[in-house]
Design a protein around this motif. Structure first.
Motif, PDB file in Angstrom:
ATOM      1  N   ARG A   1       0.593  -1.101   0.150  1.00  0.00           N
ATOM      2  CA  ARG A   1       0.176  -0.277   0.338  1.00  0.00           C
ATOM      3  C   ARG A   1       0.695   0.656  -0.191  1.00  0.00           C
ATOM      4  O   ARG A   1       2.595   1.338   0.566  1.00  0.00           O
ATOM      5  N   HIS A   2       0.264   2.338  -0.640  1.00  0.00           N
ATOM      6  CA  HIS A   2       0.983   3.845  -0.769  1.00  0.00           C
ATOM      7  C   HIS A   2       1.243   4.103   0.948  1.00  0.00           C
ATOM      8  O   HIS A   2      -0.319   3.776   1.630  1.00  0.00           O
TER       9      HIS A   2
ATOM     10  N   ARG B   1       7.825  -2.252   3.841  1.00  0.00           N
ATOM     11  CA  ARG B   1       8.486  -2.119   1.872  1.00  0.00           C
ATOM     12  C   ARG B   1       9.462  -2.513   1.808  1.00  0.00           C
ATOM     13  O   ARG B   1      10.070  -3.272   0.907  1.00  0.00           O
TER      14      ARG B   1
END
Length: 67
Positions: free
Chosen positions: A24-25, A48
């Motif tokens: 997800r961002h 990440r």
């Protein structure tokens, strides 16, 4: 007896890690508070990094238990 809720910073880090490891961002961070937002982003960055290093799915379970 009810369990106490975890510290907000710890919970934010954990949720950020989950968001980062699933791709997800970082703009999806739900926090406005500076300190809690920073913890979420720190968790997101670590998630990440782990995703990029291949620690996703079953191979990343041991990482999730640490957070």
């Amino acid at each position: 007896m009810r369990r106490q809720k975890r510290d907000m910073a710890e919970r934010a880090f954990s949720k950020g890690y989950q968001a980062g490891s699933t791709g997800r961002h970082k703009e999806t961070c739900p926090h406005d508070n500076g300190a809690v937002r920073q913890q979420w982003l720190t968790g997101w960055r670590e998630g990440r990094t782990d995703q990029w290093d291949g620690y996703t799915g079953v191979s990343g379970i041991h990482k999730m238990e640490m957070h």
